[in-house]
Design an enzyme around this catalytic site. Structure first.
Site, PDB file in Angstrom:
ATOM      1  N   PHE A 144      25.101  42.097  39.684  1.00 30.04           N
ATOM      2  CA  PHE A 144      26.007  40.962  39.898  1.00 30.04           C
ATOM      3  C   PHE A 144      27.270  41.487  40.569  1.00 30.04           C
ATOM      4  CE2 PHE A 144      29.518  38.154  39.186  1.00 30.04           C
ATOM      5  CZ  PHE A 144      28.980  36.927  39.532  1.00 30.04           C
ATOM      6  N   ASP A 229      31.261  49.430  41.446  1.00 28.21           N
ATOM      7  CA  ASP A 229      31.882  48.133  41.197  1.00 28.21           C
ATOM      8  C   ASP A 229      32.407  48.141  39.762  1.00 28.21           C
ATOM      9  OD1 ASP A 229      32.639  45.556  40.674  1.00 28.21           O
ATOM     10  OD2 ASP A 229      30.889  44.615  41.598  1.00 28.21           O
ATOM     11  N   LYS A 258      39.382  41.314  38.441  1.00 30.56           N
ATOM     12  CA  LYS A 258      39.521  40.761  37.098  1.00 30.56           C
ATOM     13  C   LYS A 258      40.820  41.215  36.411  1.00 30.56           C
ATOM     14  CE  LYS A 258      34.987  38.987  36.378  1.00 30.56           C
ATOM     15  NZ  LYS A 258      33.772  39.511  36.996  1.00 30.56           N
TER      16      LYS A 258
HETATM   17  C1  LIG Z   1      33.173  39.109  38.264  1.00 31.34           C
HETATM   18  C2  LIG Z   1      32.554  40.184  39.064  1.00 31.34           C
HETATM   19  C3  LIG Z   1      32.584  40.170  40.470  1.00 31.34           C
HETATM   20  C4  LIG Z   1      33.139  39.008  41.253  1.00 31.34           C
HETATM   21  O1  LIG Z   1      34.474  38.734  40.977  1.00 31.34           O
HETATM   22  P1  LIG Z   1      35.098  37.303  41.346  1.00 31.34           P
HETATM   23  O2  LIG Z   1      36.554  37.478  41.121  1.00 31.34           O
HETATM   24  O3  LIG Z   1      34.473  36.289  40.448  1.00 31.34           O
HETATM   25  O4  LIG Z   1      34.759  37.048  42.786  1.00 31.34           O
HETATM   26  C5  LIG Z   1      32.046  41.247  41.138  1.00 31.34           C
HETATM   27  N1  LIG Z   1      31.481  42.276  40.471  1.00 31.34           N
HETATM   28  C6  LIG Z   1      31.424  42.318  39.134  1.00 31.34           C
HETATM   29  C7  LIG Z   1      30.810  43.503  38.457  1.00 31.34           C
HETATM   30  C8  LIG Z   1      31.937  41.268  38.389  1.00 31.34           C
HETATM   31  O5  LIG Z   1      31.849  41.288  37.054  1.00 31.34           O
END
Ligand SMILES: *Cc1c(COP(=O)(O)O)cnc(C)c1O
Length: 407
Positions: A144, A229, A258
């Site tokens: 994700f 990520d 985040k």
């Molecule tokens: C939430 C998330 C994203 C995307 O972030 P947004 O601010 O919602 O676009 C990307 N990678 C990971 C691992 C995430 O948890």
């Protein structure tokens, strides 16, 4: 419009006029502080989701709110057509915190991931010497990384992907944590491996010990960039500043988001060393809001909180209590638990109830959490939580599964 007062009033209105791209629990938050949120009817809940880690420091952390207020009185947006006095200090602090030379600021997590993919491709063509249009990036099954058309192109979640084609080319997916599969997938055109150090949306899926160090070694050996990520896993959640650091690994690029915005404004970033980041030149990438002074001021205050190590330390200190309490439920309505720091994936026995049902029952006991897939729920309380407060979360879950087993 008649005056809205109950949770149901607001839910009904939202249902009519807000797109149905989420299916929220039936609670309407009125105000929040620290680990607690209060709904429009005055009921109080412990927030054990923390905005998917966007609220790692709790709601309205005083230092972060103060930084935002101070900046609101000075300047909020300059665009990158001009300089502002917050961007440099923010980038310097963040770069130092994660051990990289340079920062490229964006807003949302998906934008940070898109940015990292663009940097990796460009590095492939300009530095590695990949043939035109041949750059490929290896991703993991179950990933994700956000919701843009390119990112969902390499998702294997039909809900996230179906009916959004045609899809972006140039990605190949391998089983999460499978080093041999990654090695076999690497060829001359491979520019990067994109990996979540822990797969949050997948239900806090933790790779086998040694996977991340092995991947680091493989990427170095084969001249491929390792992109971690850290948007959900990073910034203190697992007890270290970055989740990669839990195994002593340094990636080539980090995507952050985040918690970087302190739960106040969207702030995301890519961190990389100069030899990689400098493939980006004026006009080749940008964002109207990326690096704005309000975001940078909040981001800087977030970095200062993390510099003290206090929140990482609390997550590390409570991991044992968290694991012990959750593992005690295995075989008693819970099939498996995965815990690192203040982050847990709990697989409820699917015969007992769905993850969504478990979250509804938790809500009735004053704890807010979120299901991921099927019967898995994710617990990620703010890193400011105490051991005693954490007990409220695990006790509530114990009651929910015990009551469900009694029928
Ligand atoms: C939430 C998330 C994203 C995307 O972030 P947004 O601010 O919602 O676009 C990307 N990678 C990971 C691992 C995430 O948890």
């Amino acid at each position: 419009m008649t005056k809205l007062s109950t949770n149901q009033d607001f839910i009904d209105l939202e249902d009519q006029v807000a797109a149905h791209n989420y299916s929220p629990l039936p609670v309407v938050v009125d105000h929040a502080e620290g680990i607690w949120v209060t709904d429009v009817e005055g009921n109080r809940y412990l927030d054990a989701l923390s905005g998917y880690s966007a609220l790692n420091f709790g709601h309205r952390h005083p230092a972060l709110v103060q930084a935002a207020k101070d900046q609101l009185d000075r300047s909020t947006l300059t665009s990158r057509a001009f300089h502002n006095d917050q961007l440099g200090p923010f980038c310097a602090k963040l770069a130092g915190l994660v051990g990289k030379d340079m920062i490229l600021p964006m807003n949302t997590g998906a934008e940070a991931v898109e940015t990292a993919l663009k940097i990796a491709r460009k590095w492939g063509y300009l530095v590695k010497g990949v043939a035109p249009e041949q750059a490929e990036i290896i991703v993991m099954d179950g990933n994700f990384h956000g919701r843009t058309t390119t990112i969902i192109s390499f998702s294997d979640d039909p809900e996230a992907r179906d009916h959004y084609g045609p899809y972006t080319q140039g990605f190949v997916s391998v089983p999460y944590g499978d080093l041999a599969a990654i090695e076999a997938a690497i060829h001359d055109g491979t520019v990067a491996v994109l990996v979540e150090p822990i797969q949050g949306e997948q239900g806090v899926k933790i790779p086998k010990e040694g996977f991340l160090p092995g991947l680091r070694e493989l990427c170095t050996e084969r001249n491929v960039l390792m992109i971690a990520d850290e948007i959900q896993a990073g910034l203190g959640r697992v007890g270290t500043t970055l989740a990669c650091q839990y195994e002593g690994v340094e990636a080539d690029l980090y995507t952050l988001g985040k918690a970087l915005g302190g739960g106040i404004v969207p702030v995301s970033a890519v961190a990389a060393d100069a030899d990689v980041m400098n493939v980006i030149t004026p006009g080749t990438h940008g964002s109207t809001f990326g690096g704005n002074p309000l975001a940078a001021a909040v981001g800087l205050a977030v970095c200062e909180l993390l510099e003290s190590g206090e929140h990482q330390g609390n997550a590390a200190a409570l991991e044992g209590q968290f694991r012990e309490a959750l593992e005690a439920l295995v075989g008693r309505g819970v099939e498996e638990v995965r815990v690192r720091g203040l982050w847990a994936g709990v697989d409820i026995d699917p015969e007992l109830m769905s993850g969504k049902e478990a979250c509804k029952q938790l809500m009735k006991k004053g704890v807010l959490a979120k299901d991921t897939h099927g019967s898995t729920i994710r617990l990620a309380p703010p890193l400011t939580i105490t051991g005693e407060e954490l007990r409220i979360v695990t006790d509530a879950l114990a009651e929910v599964v015990t009551e469900a087993r009694r029928g």
